[in-house]
Scaffold this active site. Structure first.
Site, PDB file in Angstrom:
ATOM      1  N   GLY A 322       0.814  -1.209   0.000  1.00 43.41           N
ATOM      2  CA  GLY A 322       0.000   0.000   0.000  1.00 43.41           C
ATOM      3  C   GLY A 322       0.845   1.255   0.000  1.00 43.41           C
ATOM      4  O   GLY A 322       1.957   1.282  -0.537  1.00 43.41           O
ATOM      5  N   GLU A 323       0.294   2.332   0.566  1.00 41.17           N
ATOM      6  CA  GLU A 323       1.002   3.610   0.715  1.00 41.17           C
ATOM      7  C   GLU A 323       1.346   4.257  -0.627  1.00 41.17           C
ATOM      8  O   GLU A 323       2.227   5.119  -0.692  1.00 41.17           O
ATOM      9  CB  GLU A 323       2.288   3.429   1.537  1.00 41.17           C
ATOM     10  CG  GLU A 323       2.073   2.787   2.889  1.00 41.17           C
ATOM     11  CD  GLU A 323       3.379   2.488   3.609  1.00 41.17           C
ATOM     12  OE1 GLU A 323       4.431   3.011   3.166  1.00 41.17           O
ATOM     13  OE2 GLU A 323       3.365   1.736   4.584  1.00 41.17           O
ATOM     14  N   GLY A 324       0.703   3.854  -1.717  1.00 38.97           N
ATOM     15  CA  GLY A 324       1.022   4.406  -3.023  1.00 38.97           C
ATOM     16  C   GLY A 324       2.185   3.731  -3.711  1.00 38.97           C
ATOM     17  O   GLY A 324       2.579   4.132  -4.813  1.00 38.97           O
TER      18      GLY A 324
END
Length: 395
Positions: A322-324
């Site tokens: 996640g987190e971009g």
């Protein structure tokens, strides 16, 4: 009553310029490299050209990672691989350059912007530029209570809209969108299940870190209970975000809608950004034309949302952090597509296969010469054979 109606975005958002896209397709047909040889990079270059309204496409020079951060009360049920209220630790890791997205962004020289929409921590723990937009401290437990008040939901959506305007005004030409949340995948799955009309078990995944079977069952039950609360408000997207969304999800939705209004392309990351995109699509059906799906996150809810929006992910590398991160990994593909579309030469007049033309001509000439030689040799041999076979003259 809220003064914000998300359905109004339907009249504000236009599709990327179809005429420009046709011009980009025509130009692609004239390039030296045969059509189809670059695979999906051709499609990406044409999409970006239409989004920019320019042929040839301009290079992506000023991308930015934008991460909306928030904690979700449903994490108290043990549905996440991280402790409830710990999303600020994710933020701190990005700020210190110790997270995957931070490492990649540093390597690619892409700035990262973090927006605290609903972290559950003391503001003093983080820089002022991160926490100054906070809507509330943590979002409510969506299985038993609303995530936000109506006023907070509107404030969060307007926050996302303001961030999109700031990015567009500053010259950002493409956004990599992600989240920093704990419990966010549960809220996202509830939104997607509600909008797709499916059961909780179909959309319940195991999150970025992975959870065991007991935690998965708790998560599934929480989504089931949230769904019961969400279904009566499906006709109002803002109310849906109020009931089972969260401050960070509402802000992300507002960002996506306003970015489409400002003609700012966005790469979506995982299930959280996909859920917000699905809410935005319900409000404005043209909005998904401005987005790319960066990667397959492995969350079943993300697959449902992307299928509903007809978005085909660029990458499938099994990245679940996640987190971009996954969306940022796809950025070089988009940049490469722009460079190829703009810089490859066109075929010379009268040629069909571009860079292979001279070689083909030489090959054809050599073949013709060899054939002529063979014919001459063959004719001589046949004549000689015929001479040998003539009957000898009689005395």
């Amino acid at each position: 009553m809220s003064s914000l109606n998300l359905d109004d975005f339907s009249d504000l958002i236009e599709r990327p310029d179809s005429g420009v896209r046709r011009d980009a397709e025509d130009r692609r047909e004239r390039l030296a490299v045969p059509p189809g040889a670059l695979g999906r990079l051709d499609e990406l270059g044409e999409w970006l050209s239409a989004a920019q309204g320019a042929v040839p496409v301009r290079p992506v020079k000023r991308p930015r990672v934008v991460l909306f951060a928030g904690d979700h009360g449903v994490a108290e049920l043990g549905v996440s691989g991280r402790p409830a209220g710990s999303a600020h630790e994710l933020v701190r890791a990005v700020l210190e350059g110790a997270s995957p997205v931070a490492v990649l962004a540093r390597r690619m020289d892409v700035p990262v912007r973090i927006v605290d929409a609903g972290l559950d921590c003391d503001p003093e723990l983080l820089p002022a530029e991160v926490v100054r937009h906070r809507v509330r401290r943590g979002s409510g437990r969506i299985d038993v209570e609303d995530a936000l008040t109506a006023e907070e939901a509107e404030q969060a959506v307007r926050l996302g809209m303001a961030i999109a305007d700031e990015e567009a005004d500053s010259g950002t030409d493409l956004v990599v969108l992600g989240d920093l949340s704990v419990g966010g995948t549960t809220a996202a799955a509830a939104l997607i299940a509600a909008l797709c009309g499916t059961d909780a078990s179909v959309v319940t995944g195991r999150g970025g870190l992975g959870i065991d079977d007991l935690a998965w069952m708790r998560k599934c039950a929480a989504i089931r209970d949230a769904l019961r609360r969400a279904r009566p408000v499906l006709g109002d997207q803002l109310q849906l975000l109020t009931v089972v969304g969260g401050a960070d999800l509402a802000a992300t939705t507002g960002f996506l809608l306003q970015a489409a209004v400002r003609r700012l392309p966005v790469i979506l990351d995982g299930v959280v950004s996909a859920a917000c995109a699905l809410v935005a699509q319900r409000a404005a059906f043209r909005a998904p034309d401005w987005w790319l799906a960066g990667q397959v996150s492995g969350e079943p809810a993300q697959a449902k949302a992307l299928d509903r929006m007809a978005l085909n992910p660029l990458l499938d590398h099994g990245v679940t952090v996640g987190e971009g991160t996954g969306a940022l990994l796809s950025l070089p593909l988009v940049q490469a597509s722009a460079a190829l579309a703009a810089e490859l030469p066109e075929r010379r007049a009268g040629t069909e296969s571009g860079t292979e033309t001279e070689t083909d001509a030489e090959t054809a000439a050599a073949t013709a010469t060899a054939t002529a030689t063979e014919n001459e040799t063959g004719s001589g041999a046949e004549a000689e054979t015929a001479s040998d076979q003539r009957p000898a003259a009689s005395d």
